[in-house]
Design a protein around this motif. Structure first.
Motif, PDB file in Angstrom:
ATOM      1  N   GLY A  15       0.827  -1.049  -0.133  1.00 55.89           N
ATOM      2  CA  GLY A  15       0.041  -0.146  -0.199  1.00 55.89           C
ATOM      3  C   GLY A  15       0.727   1.237  -0.016  1.00 55.89           C
ATOM      4  N   GLY A  16       2.190   1.265   0.242  1.00 52.79           N
ATOM      5  CA  GLY A  16       2.889   2.332   0.152  1.00 52.79           C
ATOM      6  C   GLY A  16       3.502   2.792  -1.156  1.00 52.79           C
ATOM      7  N   SER A  17       4.253   3.741  -1.152  1.00 52.07           N
ATOM      8  CA  SER A  17       4.741   4.399  -2.286  1.00 52.07           C
ATOM      9  C   SER A  17       6.234   4.459  -2.579  1.00 52.07           C
ATOM     10  N   LEU A  18       6.910   4.593  -3.933  1.00 52.50           N
ATOM     11  CA  LEU A  18       8.099   4.706  -4.058  1.00 52.50           C
ATOM     12  C   LEU A  18       8.143   5.605  -5.357  1.00 52.50           C
ATOM     13  N   ARG A  19       9.262   6.297  -5.566  1.00 50.42           N
ATOM     14  CA  ARG A  19       9.570   6.885  -6.892  1.00 50.42           C
ATOM     15  C   ARG A  19      10.772   6.788  -7.539  1.00 50.42           C
ATOM     16  N   LEU A  20      10.853   6.019  -8.364  1.00 52.38           N
ATOM     17  CA  LEU A  20      11.856   5.639  -9.066  1.00 52.38           C
ATOM     18  C   LEU A  20      12.505   7.055 -10.145  1.00 52.38           C
ATOM     19  N   SER A  21      13.831   7.032 -10.075  1.00 56.86           N
ATOM     20  CA  SER A  21      14.175   8.295 -11.020  1.00 56.86           C
ATOM     21  C   SER A  21      15.303   7.522 -11.923  1.00 56.86           C
ATOM     22  N   CYS A  22      15.319   7.780 -13.044  1.00 51.61           N
ATOM     23  CA  CYS A  22      16.518   7.393 -14.000  1.00 51.61           C
ATOM     24  C   CYS A  22      16.959   8.676 -14.844  1.00 51.61           C
ATOM     25  N   THR A  23      18.320   8.880 -14.590  1.00 57.58           N
ATOM     26  CA  THR A  23      19.085   9.997 -15.303  1.00 57.58           C
ATOM     27  C   THR A  23      19.811   9.477 -16.547  1.00 57.58           C
ATOM     28  N   LEU A  24      19.656  10.179 -17.786  1.00 61.82           N
ATOM     29  CA  LEU A  24      20.367   9.940 -18.949  1.00 61.82           C
ATOM     30  C   LEU A  24      21.770  10.485 -19.272  1.00 61.82           C
ATOM     31  N   SER A  25      22.748  10.073 -19.476  1.00 66.14           N
ATOM     32  CA  SER A  25      23.915  10.829 -19.585  1.00 66.14           C
ATOM     33  C   SER A  25      24.409  10.229 -20.997  1.00 66.14           C
ATOM     34  N   GLY A  26      25.277  11.331 -21.629  1.00 63.47           N
ATOM     35  CA  GLY A  26      25.859  10.752 -22.967  1.00 63.47           C
ATOM     36  C   GLY A  26      25.212  10.955 -23.992  1.00 63.47           C
ATOM     37  N   GLY A  27      24.085  11.644 -24.028  1.00 64.14           N
ATOM     38  CA  GLY A  27      23.055  11.739 -25.084  1.00 64.14           C
ATOM     39  C   GLY A  27      22.117  12.830 -24.926  1.00 64.14           C
ATOM     40  N   THR A  28      21.402  12.964 -26.004  1.00 67.30           N
ATOM     41  CA  THR A  28      20.253  14.022 -25.887  1.00 67.30           C
ATOM     42  C   THR A  28      19.209  13.385 -25.289  1.00 67.30           C
ATOM     43  N   PHE A  29      18.763  13.817 -24.252  1.00 65.25           N
ATOM     44  CA  PHE A  29      17.860  13.011 -23.332  1.00 65.25           C
ATOM     45  C   PHE A  29      16.298  13.242 -24.132  1.00 65.25           C
ATOM     46  N   SER A  30      16.000  14.456 -24.565  1.00 64.69           N
ATOM     47  CA  SER A  30      14.903  14.707 -25.384  1.00 64.69           C
ATOM     48  C   SER A  30      14.611  13.877 -26.705  1.00 64.69           C
ATOM     49  N   ARG A  31      15.599  13.251 -27.113  1.00 63.46           N
ATOM     50  CA  ARG A  31      15.399  12.571 -28.550  1.00 63.46           C
ATOM     51  C   ARG A  31      15.054  11.067 -28.051  1.00 63.46           C
ATOM     52  N   TYR A  32      14.937  10.528 -26.829  1.00 58.64           N
ATOM     53  CA  TYR A  32      14.708   9.219 -26.415  1.00 58.64           C
ATOM     54  C   TYR A  32      13.438   9.097 -26.044  1.00 58.64           C
ATOM     55  N   VAL A  33      12.578   7.816 -26.413  1.00 58.26           N
ATOM     56  CA  VAL A  33      11.666   7.458 -25.626  1.00 58.26           C
ATOM     57  C   VAL A  33      12.013   6.573 -24.664  1.00 58.26           C
ATOM     58  N   MET A  34      11.307   7.124 -23.465  1.00 58.96           N
ATOM     59  CA  MET A  34      12.130   6.219 -22.147  1.00 58.96           C
ATOM     60  C   MET A  34      10.873   5.115 -21.617  1.00 58.96           C
ATOM     61  N   GLY A  35      11.540   3.956 -21.202  1.00 57.88           N
ATOM     62  CA  GLY A  35      10.634   2.946 -20.851  1.00 57.88           C
ATOM     63  C   GLY A  35      11.119   2.282 -19.423  1.00 57.88           C
TER      64      GLY A  35
END
Length: 126
Positions: A15-35
């Protein structure tokens, strides 16, 4: 070389919550679909969620729809997975992924993605 680094996993009660984060480096982030994909011990890897480049379209597995929210901040090169109402069956390693050219429902397939993070563990005890 594109690199993906996940953070935010851990142990949380049902019943609890978590937030995962993922940071991209080495590329232009806005050009990628993220999954996001996940894999529990003894199980195959399964699709969790995906978000298109501008964040205007999101996709979810039926098992997490209504509980998980996928979002991105292109200014911070980061994608987020807000996980609410967690269940023991959500226990798995969660993997962030990036694709340069995934279209339509192909974003739900792991072969659409060129890059995977190392994964982060989420545990929801039964």
């Amino acid at each position: 070389q594109v690199q993906l680094v996940e953070s935010g996993g851990g142990l949380v009660q049902t019943g609890g919550s978590l937030r995962l984060s993922c940071t991209l480096s080495g590329g232009t982030f806005s050009r990628y679909v993220m999954g996001w994909f996940r894999q529990a011990p003894g199980n195959e890897r399964e699709f969790v969620a995906a978000i298109k480049r501008l964040g205007t379209s999101t996709y979810y597995a039926d098992s997490v729809k209504g509980r998980f929210i996928n979002s991105r901040d292109n200014g911070k090169n980061t994608v987020y997975l807000q996980m609410n109402s967690l269940k023991p069956e959500d226990t798995a390693g969660y993997y962030c992924t990036a694709a340069r050219a995934a279209r339509g429902n192909h974003v739900m397939m792991s072969d659409a993605y060129e890059y995977f993070g190392q994964g982060i563990r989420v545990t929801v005890p039964s």
